[in-house]
Scaffold this active site. Structure first.
Site, short mmCIF file in Angstrom:
data_model
loop_
_atom_site.label_atom_id
_atom_site.label_comp_id
_atom_site.label_asym_id
_atom_site.label_seq_id
_atom_site.Cartn_x
_atom_site.Cartn_y
_atom_site.Cartn_z
N GLN A 173 -34.52 -2.02 -49.41
CA GLN A 173 -33.98 -2.94 -48.38
C GLN A 173 -33.48 -4.22 -49.02
O GLN A 173 -34.15 -4.78 -49.88
CB GLN A 173 -35.08 -3.24 -47.35
N TYR B 57 -31.05 -8.04 -48.28
CA TYR B 57 -30.24 -8.96 -47.47
C TYR B 57 -28.99 -9.27 -48.27
O TYR B 57 -28.86 -8.88 -49.43
CB TYR B 57 -31.02 -10.26 -47.23
N HIS C 271 -36.33 -7.14 -35.53
CA HIS C 271 -37.10 -7.66 -36.66
C HIS C 271 -38.56 -7.92 -36.25
O HIS C 271 -39.18 -8.90 -36.67
CB HIS C 271 -36.45 -8.94 -37.18
N GLY D 249 -42.96 -2.86 -32.28
CA GLY D 249 -43.97 -2.62 -31.26
C GLY D 249 -44.51 -1.21 -31.19
O GLY D 249 -45.25 -0.89 -30.26
C1 FMN Z 1 -44.92 -9.64 -42.63
C2 FMN Z 1 -43.58 -9.05 -42.37
C3 FMN Z 1 -42.60 -9.12 -43.35
C4 FMN Z 1 -41.33 -8.54 -43.11
N1 FMN Z 1 -40.40 -8.57 -44.11
C5 FMN Z 1 -39.20 -7.94 -43.90
C6 FMN Z 1 -38.24 -7.89 -44.94
O1 FMN Z 1 -38.46 -8.37 -46.06
N2 FMN Z 1 -37.07 -7.26 -44.68
C7 FMN Z 1 -36.79 -6.69 -43.45
O2 FMN Z 1 -35.71 -6.13 -43.25
N3 FMN Z 1 -37.70 -6.73 -42.46
C8 FMN Z 1 -38.89 -7.34 -42.65
N4 FMN Z 1 -39.81 -7.36 -41.64
C9 FMN Z 1 -39.51 -6.68 -40.35
C10 FMN Z 1 -39.97 -5.21 -40.39
O3 FMN Z 1 -39.19 -4.45 -41.27
C11 FMN Z 1 -39.87 -4.56 -39.01
O4 FMN Z 1 -38.57 -4.72 -38.50
C12 FMN Z 1 -40.87 -5.09 -37.99
O5 FMN Z 1 -42.09 -5.44 -38.60
C13 FMN Z 1 -41.13 -4.00 -36.94
O6 FMN Z 1 -41.96 -4.47 -35.93
P1 FMN Z 1 -43.55 -4.21 -35.87
O7 FMN Z 1 -44.15 -5.15 -36.86
O8 FMN Z 1 -43.87 -4.55 -34.46
O9 FMN Z 1 -43.80 -2.76 -36.21
C14 FMN Z 1 -41.06 -7.93 -41.86
C15 FMN Z 1 -42.07 -7.87 -40.88
C16 FMN Z 1 -43.32 -8.39 -41.15
C17 FMN Z 1 -44.36 -8.27 -40.07
#
Ligand code: FMN
Length: 343
Positions: A127, A129, A237, A270
């Site tokens: 992944q 950005y 996100h 979620g």
């Molecule tokens: C602690 C944390 C760090 C995250 N870091 C990234 C990241 O570096 N890149 C990204 O695309 N999404 C990131 N996300 C979003 C997750 O990929 C994902 O979209 C999201 O956690 C899904 O929701 P959920 O936590 O309810 O399952 C992050 C989420 C959390 C909780």
């Protein structure tokens, strides 16, 4: 006893430093979009079929042509050493044990090469950005050389987030606490909005399938597919970017319709139970991803914890499918869901 993901959440909150627990759980705007993701799942009901032999239930499927044991993947998250010293390596080992996709985030605390090694042949999605052309090209080349199986371009972070209010209150700077393996341990470059020419260029440059993460509108799904995306992740996100974002599951059906089979559509945000997985798949998702729950597993018991979180979801999924009268995840369709009350 840790029987559900909710149990893991409680145990993780006990195990983690309170500022890290808040960084993990919360979102801007009083975490409204975090809660909205969950509430939206509760409004959807499962409409069961009868007269179906569910003596054997199959959860096996494919994502981007690779077989997975269960349509639950681990979402890309950076900074995993905040949850456990083995961080991304433990997550990759757990995903491999269960037979699903492991992510390697640009903001990982271990390098992608080691993450791929620990994933023991299971697919790894890299992944990233938009950090500017030079960095993006270098990361793409590195991910390909490391034998990642897909590139995931996250399009819902148009600029480096202002430190979130809860982190500001806690005086917590997540990136200063752990190494950033892909940026020589230093701060990552500024994030830019991913514009269409950049996405087109990434799709044209890499030999790997590209998954676009963070789509909530049908026109953006059309644009992403037109640019060459092989997959779309419908996502807000995890409610971490805007408190007013719609719930990902609410946006899913119209995006599935817009994509019309031209790309695989995934969902995150979620997902906490087997019921949630069934609802998302019935509404057209190929698979779902879990973000926070993988951290709960990590924080509680490292690799074993993440593997247990995935196994719990898979067992719940089997149970839910049986009660829904569906013997194979491939057979889920919109007939299996309805909203509360008379239609
Ligand atoms: C602690 C944390 C760090 C995250 N870091 C990234 C990241 O570096 N890149 C990204 O695309 N999404 C990131 N996300 C979003 C997750 O990929 C994902 O979209 C999201 O956690 C899904 O929701 P959920 O936590 O309810 O399952 C992050 C989420 C959390 C909780």
């Amino acid at each position: 006893m840790l029987l559900t993901l909710a149990d893991y959440e409680v145990a993780a909150n006990d195990a983690l430093d309170s500022a890290i627990a808040s960084f993990l759980a919360d979102g801007p705007g009083s975490s409204r979009a975090v809660h909205r993701n969950r509430d939206a799942f509760q409004r959807i009901l499962i409409n069961p079929r009868r007269f179906v032999d569910v003596g054997r239930v199959s959860t096996t499927t494919t994502v981007l042509g690779r077989e997975v044991s269960c349509p639950v993947l681990i979402a890309p998250t950076g900074l995993q050493q905040l949850a456990h010293p083995d961080g991304e390596l433990a997550t990759a080992r757990a995903a491999a044990r269960v037979g699903t996709v492991a992510p390697a985030a640009a903001l990982a605390t271990y390098p992608v090469e080691r993450i791929v090694e620990e994933s023991r042949g299971a697919p790894v999605w890299f992944q990233l950005y938009d950090y500017g052309r030079k960095q993006v090209d270098a990361l793409l080349a590195r991910a390909e050389a490391a034998h990642c199986s897909a590139i995931c371009v996250t399009v819902d972070v148009p600029r480096r987030a202002r430190m979130r209010e809860h982190d500001r209150r806690n005086g917590f700077r997540p990136t200063s606490r752990v190494p950033l393996a892909h940026f020589d341990g230093s701060a990552p470059p500024e994030v830019r909005p991913v514009l269409l020419p950049t996405l087109e260029r990434i799709c044209a440059t890499t030999s790997l399938p590209v998954v676009v993460k963070g789509v909530l509108r049908t026109e953006d799904a059309h644009l992403a597919v037109g640019a060459g995306a092989a997959g779309i992740i419908v996502s807000n996100h995890g409610g971490r970017e805007s408190g007013s974002a719609p719930a990902a599951i609410d946006a899913l059906p119209e995006i599935v319709d817009a994509v019309g089979g031209r790309a695989e559509v995934f969902l995150d945000g979620g997902v906490r139970t087997g019921d949630d997985v069934v609802k998302a798949l019935a509404l057209g998702a190929r698979a779902v991803l879990i973000g926070r729950p993988s951290w709960w597993g990590l924080a509680v018991a490292g690799e074993d914890g993440v593997a247990d979180v995935l196994s719990i979801l898979r067992e719940e999924l089997v149970e839910t499918l049986a009660h829904a009268g569906c013997a194979d995840v491939a057979d889920l369709d919109r007939g299996f869901v309805r909203t509360e009350g008379p239609q």
